[in-house]
Design an enzyme around this catalytic site. Structure first.
Site, PDB file in Angstrom:
ATOM      1  N   ASP A  21       0.757  -0.919   0.020  1.00 45.44           N
ATOM      2  CA  ASP A  21       0.203  -0.186   0.019  1.00 45.44           C
ATOM      3  C   ASP A  21       0.929   1.062  -0.094  1.00 45.44           C
ATOM      4  OD1 ASP A  21      -2.186   1.812   0.286  1.00 45.44           O
ATOM      5  OD2 ASP A  21      -2.464   1.303   2.411  1.00 45.44           O
ATOM      6  N   ASP A 115      -3.357   2.684  -5.750  1.00 51.39           N
ATOM      7  CA  ASP A 115      -2.235   2.874  -4.979  1.00 51.39           C
ATOM      8  C   ASP A 115      -1.939   1.698  -4.068  1.00 51.39           C
ATOM      9  OD1 ASP A 115      -4.208   3.107  -3.016  1.00 51.39           O
ATOM     10  OD2 ASP A 115      -3.537   4.798  -2.151  1.00 51.39           O
ATOM     11  N   GLU A 116      -2.914   0.362  -4.223  1.00 53.81           N
ATOM     12  CA  GLU A 116      -2.256  -0.935  -3.434  1.00 53.81           C
ATOM     13  C   GLU A 116      -2.567  -2.130  -4.361  1.00 53.81           C
ATOM     14  OE1 GLU A 116      -5.257  -1.527  -0.550  1.00 53.81           O
ATOM     15  OE2 GLU A 116      -6.550  -0.121  -1.398  1.00 53.81           O
TER      16      GLU A 116
END
EC number: 2.7.7.7
Length: 415
Positions: A21, A115-116
């Site tokens: 993350d 974003d992960e």
């Protein structure tokens, strides 16, 4: 228990799953791109002056400014807080970069959001110590390739649920490993709503049952949970025990989004239900166009309203005959709102479609629907050639804004 079942469970417990993350992603990207913002509180905001904080830098978070904070409240905390308008193209470009780094280590990469991601490392490492070394290499490559201000936190465990929770344990730039057999002990450190899969509504329902913690949840048997939460009861039963058998879904196998939505913060608060209906129709037209372009139909539609006091209303409506027609979507969206009484003025409106599936191309037996389809397709072709607002529903004329699109968790960042 059969031999195959035992073998399957052993295999699931032998997995090594990493969840990576990116920390304060949008804000970190801006700090990397703009040296003057480094090491100081700053925030990323939407295009509207009335929008909220989309992302706060690590320094801003320490002051109490976080995602969802109203801009006026953020400025009250830090009057000279730099507010940077979100640049989605920049964030997506860097997402492609770090996803390529992940794929260079293993093809088993599931893009969970911009974003992960989850990585199944089972085929490239034999234990958690080797996984720790590999994640260290990934962190180093991200720093070298994207910049030292782009950092990530990582969780390593035997399943996705615990790995994601572990990545939240140490931020920023942390690494948490949960070994086999440690899942329940690790899980009990967290509040119910800190776990992916338990939102505010489910937490409230659990609290009304006297369930305040994961220990409490383990005391509720599966039958009771299933009676109250239907099929989701089994998921809650497993969550309480740190069990998650869901595999990592490689990016190259994911072909369609889970949902498509549009939302917009209005330039003023309103009690006008006619305006809300017009905005919903505007969104339905935009979503219907995307559904047709992707060859999908929608089996459920939802409406979301955020009020002046930042409380919210959300409701969904099932569509028995899945559709990609704007007029049909609007009919069910309007039905979803029903006779809602607005006790507070509305500042934000959202419409989303879920339960998406491929359009099998079957023609409707109703000539009226086929006529609507032809009209909508012609309208969309004109808009594609001459601009989005060239043709629209008469009642939406004068709505001068572009909705913010969202593609759930399945947007193809590698296209």
């Amino acid at each position: 228990m059969g031999a195959r079942r035992i073998f399957f469970l052993i295999q699931m417990n032998d997995r090594i799953i990493a969840h990576i993350d990116m920390n304060s992603y949008f804000a970190s990207v801006e700090q990397q791109a703009r040296p003057a913002l480094r090491g100081r509180p700053m925030a990323v905001v939407g295009p509207s002056k009335r929008s909220i904080i989309i992302a706060a830098s690590i320094e801003a978070k320490k002051l109490g400014i976080k995602t969802g904070t109203q801009i006026k409240d953020a400025l009250a905390i830090c009057p000279r807080l730099p507010l940077i308008k979100a640049d989605c193209q920049k964030y997506e470009a860097l997402s492609r970069e770090f996803i390529e780094i992940f794929i260079s280590k293993t093809p088993q990469v599931e893009i969970f959001s911009i974003d992960e991601a989850f990585l199944d490392l089972s085929d490239c490492v034999s234990n958690s110590e080797e996984a720790k070394i590999l994640v260290g290499e990934i962190k180093q490559e991200i720093s070298q390739r994207l910049g030292k201000y782009i950092k990530c936190s990582c969780g390593i465990a035997t399943n996705k649920f615990i790995a994601k929770l572990a990545s939240e344990a140490k931020k920023p730039d942390g690494l948490t490993i949960v070994e086999t057999g440690e899942e329940i002990q690790f899980l009990d450190q967290f509040e119910l709503d800190e776990a992916c899969g338990i939102g505010n509504r489910i937490k409230e329902r659990l609290n009304r049952m006297g369930v305040e913690s994961f220990k409490d949840l383990r005391r509720v048997n599966q039958t009771t949970l299933t009676l109250i939460f239907n099929s989701y009861g089994l998921k809650l039963f497993n969550i309480a025990r740190g069990i998650d058998r869901e595999p990592v879904k490689p990016y190259y196998l994911v072909t369609k989004p889970k949902s498509i939505s549009r939302s917009k913060t209005l330039s003023f608060n309103t009690f006008d239900k006619n305006l809300i209906d017009k905005v919903a129709l505007f969104f339905c037209q935009d979503i219907a166009c995307e559904l047709k372009n992707k060859g999908l139909v929608c089996g459920q539609i939802g409406i979301y309203l955020r009020f002046q006091d930042f409380s919210g209303f959300a409701k969904t409506q099932r569509i028995k005959a899945p559709t990609d027609l704007a007029t049909n979507l609007h009919f069910f969206a309007k039905k979803t709102l029903g006779n809602l009484v607005l006790k507070n003025s509305v500042r934000k409106i959202g419409v989303w479609c879920s339960s998406l599936k491929e359009n099998n191309g079957q023609l409707s037996l109703c000539p009226k629907f086929e006529t609507k389809r032809k009209i909508e397709i012609i309208s969309e072709q004109i808009n594609s050639k001459y601009g989005k607002k060239t043709t629209c529903f008469a009642s939406t004329v004068g709505l001068n804004f572009s909705p913010s699109p969202s593609y759930g968790f399945k947007k193809d960042l590698l296209s």
